[in-house]
Scaffold this active site. Sequence first.
Site, PDB file in Angstrom:
ATOM      1  N   PRO A   2       0.843  -1.190   0.000  1.00  0.00           N
ATOM      2  CG  PRO A   2      -0.506  -1.444   1.863  1.00  0.00           C
ATOM      3  CD  PRO A   2       0.717  -1.954   1.235  1.00  0.00           C
ATOM      4  CD  GLU A   3       3.901   2.442  -3.747  1.00  0.00           C
ATOM      5  OE1 GLU A   3       4.147   3.562  -4.233  1.00  0.00           O
ATOM      6  OE2 GLU A   3       4.314   1.386  -4.240  1.00  0.00           O
ATOM      7  CE  LYS A  61       5.177   4.548   1.015  1.00  0.00           C
ATOM      8  NZ  LYS A  61       6.385   3.716   0.881  1.00  0.00           N
ATOM      9  NE  ARG A 118       5.783 -10.297   3.229  1.00  0.00           N
ATOM     10  CZ  ARG A 118       6.263  -9.836   2.089  1.00  0.00           C
ATOM     11  NH1 ARG A 118       5.467  -9.623   1.088  1.00  0.00           N
ATOM     12  NH2 ARG A 118       7.526  -9.590   1.970  1.00  0.00           N
ATOM     13  NE  ARG A 289      12.270  -1.641  -1.831  1.00  0.00           N
ATOM     14  CZ  ARG A 289      12.893  -1.286  -0.709  1.00  0.00           C
ATOM     15  NH1 ARG A 289      13.952  -0.540  -0.774  1.00  0.00           N
ATOM     16  NH2 ARG A 289      12.447  -1.664   0.449  1.00  0.00           N
TER      17      ARG A 289
END
Length: 306
Positions: A2-3, A61, A118, A289
């Site tokens: 989610p951004e 965020k 997570r 990433r």
Amino acid sequence: MPELPEVEVVRAGLEPVVTDAFVSGVEVFEPRSLKRHVPARGGFAALIEGRRMLAAVRRGKFLWLPLDSGDALVTHLGMSGQVLLRAPGHEESGLLRIRLHLEHPDHGEYWVNFVDQRIFGGMAVDAMAPAADGFTAGYAGAVHGDWDVLIPSQVAHIARDPLDPAFDDATFIARLRSTRSGVKRALLDQRLVSGIGNIYADEALWAAKMHYEQPGNTLSVRRARLLLTEVRQVLAKALAEGGTSFDAQYVNVNGASGYFSHSLNVYGQQGKPCPRCGTTIVREQFMNRGSHFCPHCQKLRRPRSA
DNA sequence: CTGACGTCCTGACAGC
DNA sequence: TGCTGTCAGGACGTCA
């Protein structure tokens, strides 16, 4: 993942229900989801139970719910967090970490379920203090109060996001142009500008035709401004596309959708043609990433020799 | 100040 | 079938 746009959808969905809601109960099923909570100030549940929530505020965020105690319930979704609005008794998955019992004067009883596979995200109760620049601390939709200018201590170091009216373009551009870091690292540095994650960073860099490792201090003022403009456009577009679900329904049903995958130009598009020039999109490792880019449109530019 | 890297975490999935 | 390894990355801490 989610951004900013996804977190805003969650915030907007929570706004009508948490504003003026009374917290009648708190259940913590997974203590690791309280990782940002400072126990020295008191137990998580004890600091929330019996309190009234005043609003739903967001910066970047980070999401926080100011309480009538002067504290705030801070929430970060991390990679996989969801804040789900449920009717009492709703059967949740085994990934349920925290549950809040709310009583709203108009809307009745609700459960707010924090689900997180997570456990990169979490909740915490934190003290609030005036924002350093004195402006409204975050975006709270239509709701206003004394807490407007207050920010939770653990969010204070986070820069404003590019859609914040108080975002300081000049400061951002100056800092961007003074770092040797690659522009993507700068975009992901929440102390410089908040709300941007891996997906929107890659999308904005593609739109601005910049290589992710282009050092910030090689950008002209014009190019730096262009990048900021493209960041805003990407975020605004995602926000608009997520806007169709800008209601409690969204939170009710599913806090995870809305990555506007149908309009991604480079993120996850490795092996496919660049929508602009047809060159095959490449994926490389950067900062542990994935970085997706078009090797033709987004070349590293040599700085003009000084 | 900078940047590189490690840590947290688990479901999904590929490969054997 | 069932196991093992790999991958995903936001925030933050450490270290050179």
